[in-house]
Design an enzyme around this catalytic site. Structure first.
Site, mmCIF file in Angstrom:
data_model
loop_
_atom_site.group_PDB
_atom_site.id
_atom_site.type_symbol
_atom_site.label_atom_id
_atom_site.label_comp_id
_atom_site.label_asym_id
_atom_site.label_seq_id
_atom_site.Cartn_x
_atom_site.Cartn_y
_atom_site.Cartn_z
ATOM 1 N N GLU A 142 18.717 -18.363 18.999
ATOM 2 C CA GLU A 142 18.953 -17.123 18.247
ATOM 3 C C GLU A 142 19.569 -16.086 19.172
ATOM 4 O O GLU A 142 19.208 -16.020 20.348
ATOM 5 C CB GLU A 142 17.632 -16.551 17.737
ATOM 6 N N PHE A 190 -4.913 -4.348 0.272
ATOM 7 C CA PHE A 190 -5.339 -5.748 0.135
ATOM 8 C C PHE A 190 -6.740 -5.986 0.687
ATOM 9 O O PHE A 190 -7.342 -7.025 0.418
ATOM 10 C CB PHE A 190 -4.346 -6.694 0.826
ATOM 11 N N ARG A 211 0.819 -1.210 0.000
ATOM 12 C CA ARG A 211 0.000 0.000 0.000
ATOM 13 C C ARG A 211 0.854 1.262 0.000
ATOM 14 O O ARG A 211 0.345 2.363 0.130
ATOM 15 C CB ARG A 211 -0.956 -0.005 1.181
ATOM 16 N N LYS A 219 4.127 -19.002 7.453
ATOM 17 C CA LYS A 219 3.780 -19.459 8.783
ATOM 18 C C LYS A 219 3.790 -18.270 9.745
ATOM 19 O O LYS A 219 4.438 -17.276 9.427
ATOM 20 C CB LYS A 219 4.731 -20.552 9.266
ATOM 21 N N LYS A 248 14.938 -16.571 21.922
ATOM 22 C CA LYS A 248 15.568 -15.338 21.415
ATOM 23 C C LYS A 248 16.582 -14.860 22.457
ATOM 24 O O LYS A 248 16.438 -15.146 23.648
ATOM 25 C CB LYS A 248 14.523 -14.230 21.234
ATOM 26 N N HIS A 270 8.699 -24.760 12.958
ATOM 27 C CA HIS A 270 10.059 -25.229 12.651
ATOM 28 C C HIS A 270 10.495 -26.425 13.517
ATOM 29 O O HIS A 270 11.003 -27.419 13.006
ATOM 30 C CB HIS A 270 11.071 -24.101 12.848
ATOM 31 N N ASP A 299 5.679 -19.007 17.086
ATOM 32 C CA ASP A 299 6.625 -18.506 16.084
ATOM 33 C C ASP A 299 7.607 -19.597 15.651
ATOM 34 O O ASP A 299 8.016 -19.630 14.486
ATOM 35 C CB ASP A 299 7.402 -17.320 16.688
ATOM 36 N N LYS A 359 23.808 -17.901 17.841
ATOM 37 C CA LYS A 359 22.836 -18.365 16.849
ATOM 38 C C LYS A 359 23.292 -19.764 16.451
ATOM 39 O O LYS A 359 24.390 -19.940 15.886
ATOM 40 C CB LYS A 359 22.798 -17.451 15.622
ATOM 41 N N HIS A 408 10.294 -22.346 6.346
ATOM 42 C CA HIS A 408 11.574 -22.191 5.639
ATOM 43 C C HIS A 408 12.652 -23.138 6.168
ATOM 44 O O HIS A 408 13.636 -23.391 5.487
ATOM 45 C CB HIS A 408 12.024 -20.731 5.593
HETATM 46 N N1 LIG Z 1 9.813 -11.312 8.902
HETATM 47 C C1 LIG Z 1 10.270 -12.551 8.962
HETATM 48 O O1 LIG Z 1 11.470 -12.813 9.118
HETATM 49 C C2 LIG Z 1 9.336 -13.693 8.837
HETATM 50 C C3 LIG Z 1 7.999 -13.490 8.535
HETATM 51 N N2 LIG Z 1 7.178 -14.562 8.370
HETATM 52 C C4 LIG Z 1 5.775 -14.371 8.005
HETATM 53 O O2 LIG Z 1 5.720 -13.580 6.831
HETATM 54 C C5 LIG Z 1 4.560 -12.761 6.816
HETATM 55 C C6 LIG Z 1 4.985 -11.310 6.666
HETATM 56 O O3 LIG Z 1 5.766 -10.941 7.781
HETATM 57 P P1 LIG Z 1 6.604 -9.593 7.804
HETATM 58 O O4 LIG Z 1 7.231 -9.327 6.503
HETATM 59 O O5 LIG Z 1 7.459 -9.693 8.998
HETATM 60 O O6 LIG Z 1 5.461 -8.512 8.057
HETATM 61 P P2 LIG Z 1 5.534 -6.942 7.741
HETATM 62 O O7 LIG Z 1 4.470 -6.309 8.562
HETATM 63 O O8 LIG Z 1 6.927 -6.441 7.851
HETATM 64 O O9 LIG Z 1 5.145 -6.845 6.204
HETATM 65 C C7 LIG Z 1 3.832 -6.906 5.739
HETATM 66 C C8 LIG Z 1 3.692 -5.909 4.607
HETATM 67 O O10 LIG Z 1 2.361 -5.970 4.133
HETATM 68 C C9 LIG Z 1 1.842 -4.642 4.013
HETATM 69 N N3 LIG Z 1 0.419 -4.603 4.280
HETATM 70 C C10 LIG Z 1 -0.210 -4.909 5.437
HETATM 71 N N4 LIG Z 1 -1.537 -4.717 5.305
HETATM 72 C C11 LIG Z 1 -1.740 -4.282 4.037
HETATM 73 C C12 LIG Z 1 -2.901 -3.914 3.302
HETATM 74 N N5 LIG Z 1 -4.129 -3.968 3.820
HETATM 75 N N6 LIG Z 1 -2.743 -3.506 2.052
HETATM 76 C C13 LIG Z 1 -1.515 -3.442 1.489
HETATM 77 N N7 LIG Z 1 -0.377 -3.770 2.127
HETATM 78 C C14 LIG Z 1 -0.496 -4.188 3.388
HETATM 79 C C15 LIG Z 1 2.574 -3.861 5.080
HETATM 80 O O11 LIG Z 1 2.530 -2.508 4.742
HETATM 81 P P3 LIG Z 1 2.833 -1.358 5.829
HETATM 82 O O12 LIG Z 1 4.303 -1.278 5.856
HETATM 83 O O13 LIG Z 1 2.169 -0.176 5.256
HETATM 84 O O14 LIG Z 1 2.217 -1.802 7.123
HETATM 85 C C16 LIG Z 1 3.972 -4.476 5.025
HETATM 86 O O15 LIG Z 1 4.768 -3.850 4.067
HETATM 87 C C17 LIG Z 1 3.847 -13.067 8.124
HETATM 88 O O16 LIG Z 1 2.892 -14.067 7.892
HETATM 89 C C18 LIG Z 1 4.949 -13.609 9.014
HETATM 90 O O17 LIG Z 1 4.433 -14.462 10.012
HETATM 91 C C19 LIG Z 1 7.635 -15.851 8.463
HETATM 92 C C20 LIG Z 1 8.939 -16.102 8.760
HETATM 93 C C21 LIG Z 1 9.905 -15.057 8.999
HETATM 94 O O1 LIG Z 2 10.276 -18.051 11.176
HETATM 95 C C1 LIG Z 2 11.061 -17.427 11.875
HETATM 96 O O2 LIG Z 2 12.351 -17.761 11.810
HETATM 97 C C2 LIG Z 2 13.353 -16.846 12.243
HETATM 98 C C3 LIG Z 2 14.631 -17.672 12.399
HETATM 99 O O3 LIG Z 2 14.983 -18.182 11.144
HETATM 100 P P1 LIG Z 2 16.508 -18.554 10.802
HETATM 101 O O4 LIG Z 2 16.452 -19.097 9.435
HETATM 102 O O5 LIG Z 2 17.295 -17.286 10.917
HETATM 103 O O6 LIG Z 2 16.946 -19.549 11.816
HETATM 104 C C4 LIG Z 2 12.970 -16.185 13.544
HETATM 105 O O7 LIG Z 2 13.918 -15.191 13.869
HETATM 106 C C5 LIG Z 2 11.619 -15.543 13.366
HETATM 107 O O8 LIG Z 2 11.206 -14.975 14.605
HETATM 108 C C6 LIG Z 2 10.597 -16.549 12.928
HETATM 109 O O9 LIG Z 2 9.388 -15.885 12.588
#
Ligand SMILES: NC(=O)C1=CN([C@@H]2O[C@H](COP(=O)(O)OP(=O)(O)OC[C@H]3O[C@@H](n4cnc5c(N)ncnc54)[C@H](OP(=O)(O)O)[C@@H]3O)[C@@H](O)[C@H]2O)C=CC1
Ligand SMILES: O=C1O[C@H](COP(=O)(O)O)[C@@H](O)[C@H](O)[C@H]1O
Length: 507
Positions: free
Chosen positions: A231, A103, A59, A163, A355, A255, A250, A360, A193
């Site tokens: 971690e 979305f 967005r 996830k 954490k 995992h 988480d 790590k 992953h």
């Molecule tokens: N981050 C990680 O390392 C990991 C994440 N995950 C999973 O991946 C998924 C994403 O996580 P993560 O990247 O951390 O989350 P983030 O919040 O960082 O990213 C989500 C993105 O989606 C956008 N968004 C949210 N709502 C809307 C909407 N209504 N319309 C358009 N865009 C929108 C957000 O925009 P805005 O910035 O404006 O809020 C943001 O850029 C989750 O399911 C998480 O559990 C899994 C493993 C590891």
């Molecule tokens: O899914 C997740 O994994 C990371 C750890 O992943 P790794 O590949 O670096 O071992 C974790 O930090 C995060 O909280 C969790 O959402």
């Protein structure tokens, strides 16, 4: 890869993976940190189809040129010198497109149908679209329904969901139903992953390609199993997400239970996705329910307080940016469980993850039983058991701890433990160990599901985890504290010590 090989690979059509990819949440943490770098590496190695286009959706106010600059900028910042070549970056940027979308607004999805129409106009007929949900699970239903109503989907399109799928069993049913209303299971790819990590893949090879281990892999020969995923990182700006989840949702629900399944499952009849997933489900179903006593004695949850990381002071969990100063969310879990079946009865599986631990480190340690009859120095008896140490990350490799005779004229028959070592980096120096997301993205593009989690796996894992969640909710007490930079609450050490064992620390 040598430059001439790379050039040849870069021009390959790779027809078996000719898809387009749309990333929802293209500027979020996951996409920035994992997905774009993984896609770039695949492109650089010549593993994407020449025709593949990558659509970023978010967005944020942006357009394609600005988005290309942003992604190239983040790649330049994150890549090693030898991975950052101008030609590869330029080729990758040319694949990128951006559309701004909310979305939750059904009308916005027509933009995706139009984009696909434009691609068709350029001569790409019906390439499947891979829809990647890099957003929280609460949005999966909106996105699937929006794509369908907006006329953006074709019959071969696939969806990748991250996830954790849901927050508990009921919400995971709801998320799976919402995704399943649009995408059948055969086109749904649930990412964990850890299943894409090189050494996790190697568990399958280790167990099922080596009769030496295959024949010993049961309660007659194995006394206990440890799985540690530690971690050093804390919450890293993700308090909003993490505080509603905690370490059980988480890390353990997905995992760690997946790792346990790969260690404990019966040999699948083939490497087919369903053959493997059927065996994993059997393990999840066989996880012994925890009695009230076990919930109190064999499960430890912790939350870090202020401490250190690499010698520098770091705040406690409740002092992180945006934190709730009264949060009861756990950042550490240690537990003992058992797979109640013929192969594993009586073999404890000790799981530990947290954490802000000192290192790590992800390791699985298989402890073999001692010889039935022992003839060496009684003082050395505790040494007399083999251990198989599987180093998932870092220093990927496998070590088998064996006992040899200590050399020297005056040593008699003193025993000495030593490792038989396979270090993947030094054994196979020419092979780069790819990031898990590279492998998983490539598998989705090729339409292969064996590294992805089936709906029933997710739901059985929730079912088992819910006992712990319910117990903690009923207790309504805070988790045990541990200083950042330590190995978690002392109670997690006491838990294993009560069984006359200790966490294996000599990595
Ligand atoms: N981050 C990680 O390392 C990991 C994440 N995950 C999973 O991946 C998924 C994403 O996580 P993560 O990247 O951390 O989350 P983030 O919040 O960082 O990213 C989500 C993105 O989606 C956008 N968004 C949210 N709502 C809307 C909407 N209504 N319309 C358009 N865009 C929108 C957000 O925009 P805005 O910035 O404006 O809020 C943001 O850029 C989750 O399911 C998480 O559990 C899994 C493993 C590891
Ligand atoms: O899914 C997740 O994994 C990371 C750890 O992943 P790794 O590949 O670096 O071992 C974790 O930090 C995060 O909280 C969790 O959402």
């Amino acid at each position: 890869m040598k430059p001439d090989q790379k050039a040849a690979a870069g021009s390959a059509e790779n027809a078996d993976r000719a898809v387009d990819l749309a990333i929802f949440g293209a500027l979020g943490d996951l996409a920035r940190g994992r997905l774009w770098p993984a896609l770039y590496q695949l492109d650089r190695e010549g593993l994407l189809a020449r025709s593949t286009r990558l659509l970023g959706l978010s967005r944020h106010e942006s357009d394609t040129d600005d988005f290309r600059r942003k992604i190239v900028g983040l790649l330049e910042d994150g890549l090693n010198g030898d991975e950052r070549d101008a030609e590869s970056l330029e080729r990758f940027a040319a694949r990128l497109e951006y559309r701004r979308l909310d979305f939750t607004r059904p009308d916005d999805y027509a933009a995706i149908a139009r984009w696909r129409q434009e691609l068709r106009g350029e001569g790409s007929n019906a390439r499947p679209l891979v829809v990647y949900m890099a957003v929280g699970a609460a949005l999966y239903g909106d996105v699937c329904a929006g794509l369908e109503r907006g006329g953006a989907l074709g019959e071969h399109d696939r969806v990748v969901v991250e996830k954790p799928v849901g927050h508990d069993l009921a919400s995971s049913h709801a998320v799976n139903d919402a995704v399943g209303a649009v995408f059948p299971e055969s086109r749904t790819y649930r990412i964990d992953h850890y299943l894409g990590k090189e050494t996790v893949q190697n568990l399958i090879a280790l167990r099922f390609a080596n009769p030496l281990f295959g024949n010993q892999w049961n309660q007659n020969h194995i006394s206990h199993v440890e799985i540690t995923v530690a971690e050093t990182a804390g919450i890293e700006g993700r308090f909003g997400y993490f505080d509603g989840a905690g370490q059980l949702r988480d890390m353990v629900q997905n995992h760690l239970l997946q790792l346990l399944c790969l260690i404990a499952m019966e040999p699948p009849s083939s490497l087919d996705a369903d053959a493997i997933r059927d065996e994993k489900v059997k393990v999840l179903k066989a996880l012994k329910p925890l009695t009230q006593e076990a919930l109190e004695q064999d499960v430890v949850r912790g939350q870090y307080i202020a401490g250190t990381r690499d010698g520098q002071p770091v705040p406690g969990y409740r002092e992180e940016d945006g934190a709730d100063s009264a949060s009861h969310t756990e950042t550490f879990v240690a537990l003992k469980t058992e797979v109640a079946n013929w192969r594993w009865a009586g073999v404890p599986f000790y799981l530990r993850t947290g954490k802000r631990l000192p290192e790590k480190r992800s390791r699985i340690v298989i402890h073999f039983r001692q010889q039935p009859h022992y003839i060496f120095d009684p003082d050395q008896r505790s040494l007399a058991a083999n251990k198989l140490i599987i180093r998932l990350q870092p220093d990927e490799g496998i070590a088998l701890q064996v006992l040899t005779k200590d050399s020297g004229l005056e040593k008699g028959m003193r025993l000495r433990p030593g490792p038989l070592h396979l270090d993947f980096n030094s054994a196979f120096p020419e092979a780069r160990i790819p990031d898990a997301y590279e492998r998983l993205l490539l598998e989705v593009m090729k339409g292969r599901q064996y590294l992805f989690v089936r709906r029933d796996e997710v739901e059985y894992a929730w079912r088992w985890c819910e006992q712990l969640l319910d117990h903690w909710q009923a207790l309504d007490t805070p988790p045990r504290r541990y200083p950042a930079g330590s190995w978690g609450p002392v109670a997690s050490i006491a838990m294993i010590t009560r069984d006359g064992r200790s966490w294996y620390e000599e990595y």
